[in-house]
Scaffold this motif. Structure first.
Motif, PDB file in Angstrom:
ATOM      1  N   THR A  67      -0.084 -16.753   1.191  1.00  0.00           N
ATOM      2  CA  THR A  67      -0.209 -17.892   2.100  1.00  0.00           C
ATOM      3  C   THR A  67      -1.075 -17.469   3.276  1.00  0.00           C
ATOM      4  O   THR A  67      -0.694 -16.603   4.064  1.00  0.00           O
ATOM      5  CB  THR A  67       1.169 -18.356   2.607  1.00  0.00           C
ATOM      6  OG1 THR A  67       2.017 -18.617   1.491  1.00  0.00           O
ATOM      7  CG2 THR A  67       1.027 -19.625   3.432  1.00  0.00           C
ATOM      8  N   HIS A  68      -2.251 -18.067   3.377  1.00  0.00           N
ATOM      9  CA  HIS A  68      -3.209 -17.685   4.411  1.00  0.00           C
ATOM     10  C   HIS A  68      -2.729 -18.131   5.783  1.00  0.00           C
ATOM     11  O   HIS A  68      -1.971 -19.103   5.926  1.00  0.00           O
ATOM     12  CB  HIS A  68      -4.575 -18.324   4.099  1.00  0.00           C
ATOM     13  CG  HIS A  68      -5.706 -17.793   4.916  1.00  0.00           C
ATOM     14  ND1 HIS A  68      -6.033 -18.302   6.162  1.00  0.00           N
ATOM     15  CD2 HIS A  68      -6.594 -16.799   4.676  1.00  0.00           C
ATOM     16  CE1 HIS A  68      -7.072 -17.647   6.642  1.00  0.00           C
ATOM     17  NE2 HIS A  68      -7.437 -16.723   5.770  1.00  0.00           N
ATOM     18  N   GLU A 128      -3.126 -21.703   6.606  1.00  0.00           N
ATOM     19  CA  GLU A 128      -2.154 -22.546   5.911  1.00  0.00           C
ATOM     20  C   GLU A 128      -0.824 -22.552   6.660  1.00  0.00           C
ATOM     21  O   GLU A 128      -0.196 -23.612   6.837  1.00  0.00           O
ATOM     22  CB  GLU A 128      -1.965 -22.042   4.485  1.00  0.00           C
ATOM     23  CG  GLU A 128      -3.233 -22.072   3.645  1.00  0.00           C
ATOM     24  CD  GLU A 128      -3.041 -21.514   2.255  1.00  0.00           C
ATOM     25  OE1 GLU A 128      -1.871 -21.396   1.823  1.00  0.00           O
ATOM     26  OE2 GLU A 128      -4.048 -21.208   1.585  1.00  0.00           O
ATOM     27  N   LYS A 129      -0.401 -21.382   7.108  1.00  0.00           N
ATOM     28  CA  LYS A 129       0.856 -21.302   7.872  1.00  0.00           C
ATOM     29  C   LYS A 129       0.768 -22.180   9.121  1.00  0.00           C
ATOM     30  O   LYS A 129       1.712 -22.898   9.462  1.00  0.00           O
ATOM     31  CB  LYS A 129       1.134 -19.844   8.272  1.00  0.00           C
ATOM     32  CG  LYS A 129       1.306 -18.867   7.107  1.00  0.00           C
ATOM     33  CD  LYS A 129       1.384 -17.428   7.624  1.00  0.00           C
ATOM     34  CE  LYS A 129       1.226 -16.404   6.511  1.00  0.00           C
ATOM     35  NZ  LYS A 129       2.481 -16.063   5.870  1.00  0.00           N
ATOM     36  N   HIS A 149       0.972 -25.924   8.172  1.00  0.00           N
ATOM     37  CA  HIS A 149       2.338 -26.364   7.874  1.00  0.00           C
ATOM     38  C   HIS A 149       3.141 -26.526   9.160  1.00  0.00           C
ATOM     39  O   HIS A 149       3.922 -27.484   9.304  1.00  0.00           O
ATOM     40  CB  HIS A 149       3.021 -25.346   6.957  1.00  0.00           C
ATOM     41  CG  HIS A 149       2.369 -25.175   5.616  1.00  0.00           C
ATOM     42  ND1 HIS A 149       1.955 -26.251   4.858  1.00  0.00           N
ATOM     43  CD2 HIS A 149       2.054 -24.059   4.902  1.00  0.00           C
ATOM     44  CE1 HIS A 149       1.421 -25.799   3.726  1.00  0.00           C
ATOM     45  NE2 HIS A 149       1.460 -24.482   3.740  1.00  0.00           N
ATOM     46  N   GLY A 168      -1.370 -25.606   0.508  1.00  0.00           N
ATOM     47  CA  GLY A 168      -1.810 -24.730   1.592  1.00  0.00           C
ATOM     48  C   GLY A 168      -3.259 -24.951   1.965  1.00  0.00           C
ATOM     49  O   GLY A 168      -3.619 -24.959   3.147  1.00  0.00           O
ATOM     50  N   MET A 169      -4.123 -25.122   0.951  1.00  0.00           N
ATOM     51  CA  MET A 169      -5.528 -25.372   1.238  1.00  0.00           C
ATOM     52  C   MET A 169      -5.707 -26.692   1.972  1.00  0.00           C
ATOM     53  O   MET A 169      -6.567 -26.815   2.843  1.00  0.00           O
ATOM     54  CB  MET A 169      -6.343 -25.338  -0.053  1.00  0.00           C
ATOM     55  CG  MET A 169      -6.505 -23.937  -0.636  1.00  0.00           C
ATOM     56  SD  MET A 169      -7.364 -23.926  -2.239  1.00  0.00           S
ATOM     57  CE  MET A 169      -8.992 -24.563  -1.769  1.00  0.00           C
ATOM     58  N   ARG A 170      -4.905 -27.684   1.640  1.00  0.00           N
ATOM     59  CA  ARG A 170      -4.976 -28.950   2.377  1.00  0.00           C
ATOM     60  C   ARG A 170      -4.498 -28.759   3.817  1.00  0.00           C
ATOM     61  O   ARG A 170      -5.084 -29.298   4.762  1.00  0.00           O
ATOM     62  CB  ARG A 170      -4.142 -30.022   1.671  1.00  0.00           C
ATOM     63  CG  ARG A 170      -4.762 -30.549   0.377  1.00  0.00           C
ATOM     64  CD  ARG A 170      -3.989 -31.738  -0.153  1.00  0.00           C
ATOM     65  NE  ARG A 170      -4.528 -32.234  -1.410  1.00  0.00           N
ATOM     66  CZ  ARG A 170      -5.571 -33.062  -1.514  1.00  0.00           C
ATOM     67  NH1 ARG A 170      -6.177 -33.495  -0.407  1.00  0.00           N
ATOM     68  NH2 ARG A 170      -5.997 -33.469  -2.686  1.00  0.00           N
ATOM     69  N   ALA A 171      -3.425 -27.983   3.982  1.00  0.00           N
ATOM     70  CA  ALA A 171      -2.923 -27.727   5.338  1.00  0.00           C
ATOM     71  C   ALA A 171      -3.957 -26.991   6.174  1.00  0.00           C
ATOM     72  O   ALA A 171      -4.076 -27.224   7.374  1.00  0.00           O
ATOM     73  CB  ALA A 171      -1.626 -26.922   5.265  1.00  0.00           C
ATOM     74  N   ALA A 172      -4.724 -26.105   5.515  1.00  0.00           N
ATOM     75  CA  ALA A 172      -5.763 -25.351   6.213  1.00  0.00           C
ATOM     76  C   ALA A 172      -7.078 -26.119   6.309  1.00  0.00           C
ATOM     77  O   ALA A 172      -8.042 -25.621   6.883  1.00  0.00           O
ATOM     78  CB  ALA A 172      -6.007 -24.029   5.489  1.00  0.00           C
ATOM     79  N   TRP A 218      -9.427 -27.702   1.336  1.00  0.00           N
ATOM     80  CA  TRP A 218      -9.483 -28.333   0.023  1.00  0.00           C
ATOM     81  C   TRP A 218     -10.702 -29.267  -0.009  1.00  0.00           C
ATOM     82  O   TRP A 218     -10.826 -30.144   0.852  1.00  0.00           O
ATOM     83  CB  TRP A 218      -8.212 -29.135  -0.257  1.00  0.00           C
ATOM     84  CG  TRP A 218      -8.143 -29.720  -1.638  1.00  0.00           C
ATOM     85  CD1 TRP A 218      -8.452 -30.991  -1.995  1.00  0.00           C
ATOM     86  CD2 TRP A 218      -7.729 -29.046  -2.830  1.00  0.00           C
ATOM     87  NE1 TRP A 218      -8.263 -31.166  -3.337  1.00  0.00           N
ATOM     88  CE2 TRP A 218      -7.817 -29.986  -3.886  1.00  0.00           C
ATOM     89  CE3 TRP A 218      -7.294 -27.756  -3.118  1.00  0.00           C
ATOM     90  CZ2 TRP A 218      -7.482 -29.674  -5.195  1.00  0.00           C
ATOM     91  CZ3 TRP A 218      -6.966 -27.437  -4.424  1.00  0.00           C
ATOM     92  CH2 TRP A 218      -7.062 -28.385  -5.442  1.00  0.00           C
TER      93      TRP A 218
END
Length: 444
Positions: free
Chosen positions: A137-138, A141-142, A145, A432-436, A439
């Motif tokens: 989890t990058h 991304e954290k 979230h 996670g990619m969407r959160a970061a 995506w």
């Protein structure tokens, strides 16, 4: 070039001090954070190196959001004693802030852990590590979230002991919605304990984000051809250390490989690019991808992580053809090259891979394990030149040159981007990619 001539060229490379000399000069700059004066000086240095090889380099500027660090202060206010101040390092693209809020431990910062915690209105405390056996989890991304759950601040604590606060950009190329700082493993242990006791913390970040400029340095070698191999390495680094491992080693390896390639007979053209602002969101490689005729680029070799440690590692990002190239060169050279096929979007191959161009990322792993994403000293103030062995620079430069030479004779299949998207989905990367915010929008 006949094999005997290649052997002679490689033999001479064992005595080549140019990779170490280039690394030394890169590390002597105050810092190479994207858009700053040190990064500009580094670009000029790389251009001079390419010019010394008679490659007629060109400098290609691009606009970006420049982040400038000011003072950071972080303290905890236990209810039964005086406040405690802890060392903290603001993360690039953190906005300026001055806030006080409860601490909440979100573990590794995975979606499930954030959802289970009462993060709204709080300062989320997350480890740099990921759960054993699960997808990495990058950092971005954290953060994503935590933001989605209503956090007001973000603290990223190192999972490696040694009093080293980690750094790393909070967003790709623009200011984050909440402030974020890095703290050491030892501080993280205290913060988790204070969070369990519902204690509050104060976080102050002085920082600015404004319009700036970075640049790519690009040169070509080899014969004119309809298709070309692109070799790139990012020369920027974070401002808390010297950026020797990340990615001074990579630049030194790429330039030393270029020196060797000028002595090889190549079957197709090779374009070499030193790109800026990788650490701020792959900004230089994205600008380069937008400027090139990608139909001509048959493969990308991203030198990010090579030269750090003994054995070279080739991340092939789902491309069977690239895996075959790495295995072939390893067998022919008698040197180990480990391969891994799983894709990720967090280095300079990504603007090309997501468009279907097969990619090799040349990396090396920390001795003694630690996993694919164990950063070791990188992204901390301990990322300094004394950690580097000149022999690794020479060896990886030779292997890089042989990999590029092999690619110049082959025509690898394009990556099926639909299959790439599904591979990332099956690996659980999409949320996670969407959160970061990485995506690709055209994948929806």
């Amino acid at each position: 070039m006949a094999p005997d001539d290649i052997d002679a060229t490689l033999g001479a490379a064992w005595h080549d001090d140019s990779p170490w000399d280039l690394l030394t000069r890169l590390c002597a700059f105050d810092d190479r954070l994207g858009g700053g004066p040190g990064e500009r000086h580094a670009a000029d240095l790389v251009a001079d190196e390419l010019d010394s090889l008679s490659l007629d380099p060109r400098i290609e500027p691009f606009g970006m959001q420049r982040w400038t660090r000011g003072h950071t202060a972080f303290s905890v206010h236990p209810s039964d004693e005086r406040s405690r101040e802890f060392e903290a390092v603001a993360l690039p693209y953190s906005p300026a802030a001055d806030l006080r809020a409860p601490l909440v431990d979100v573990g590794h910062g995975t979606p499930a852990e954030v959802e289970a915690a009462a993060v709204e209105g709080a300062i989320a405390v997350a480890s740099t590590d990921s759960p054993a056996g699960e997808r990495h989890t990058h950092r971005m991304e954290k953060l994503g979230h935590a933001v989605a759950a209503g956090a007001r601040g973000f603290v990223f604590h190192n999972h490696v002991r040694g009093q080293l606060p980690p750094t790393g950009a909070l967003q790709f190329g623009h200011e984050a919605p909440i402030p974020g700082v890095g703290v050491s493993h030892e501080t993280g242990a205290w913060l988790r304990e204070y969070a369990a006791e519902d204690e509050e913390a104060s976080l102050r970040v002085d920082a600015t984000t404004d319009d700036g400029e970075s640049r790519n340095v690009v040169a070509k070698l080899g014969p004119e051809s309809d298709a070309e191999v692109l070799v790139l390495a990012h020369y920027d680094s974070h401002d808390v250390g010297e950026g020797a491992l990340d990615n001074g080693c990579g630049v030194a390896v790429a330039l030393a490989a270029t020196r060797l390639l000028t002595e090889f007979d190549l079957d197709s053209q090779v374009q070499v690019a030193a790109v800026g602002c990788e650490e701020l969101g792959l900004l230089g490689s994205a600008a380069l991808a937008d400027s090139l005729d990608l139909d001509r680029v048959k493969a990308v070799v991203n030198v990010d992580g090579a030269g750090r440690f003994r054995n070279l590692r080739a991340l092939t990002h789902t491309s069977e053809a690239m895996t075959a190239v790495a295995e072939r060169v390893a067998e022919e050279s008698g040197q180990p090259i480990a391969t891994a096929e799983g894709p990720h979007p967090y280095s300079d191959h990504w603007p090309f891979l997501r468009r279907g161009i097969p990619a090799l990322q040349l990396h090396s792993r920390t001795p003694g394990g630690g996993g694919e994403w164990d950063r070791g000293f990188t992204h901390t103030r301990a990322d300094t030149r004394d950690k580097v062995d000149p022999r690794n620079l020479r060896t990886h430069a030779m292997l890089t040159a042989l990999l590029v030479r092999d690619l110049s004779t082959t025509d690898p299949d394009r990556v099926d981007t639909d299959a790439l998207r599904e591979t990332l989905r099956e690996a659980g990367a999409e949320p996670g990619m969407r959160a970061a915010e990485v995506w690709p929008p055209d994948w929806d």
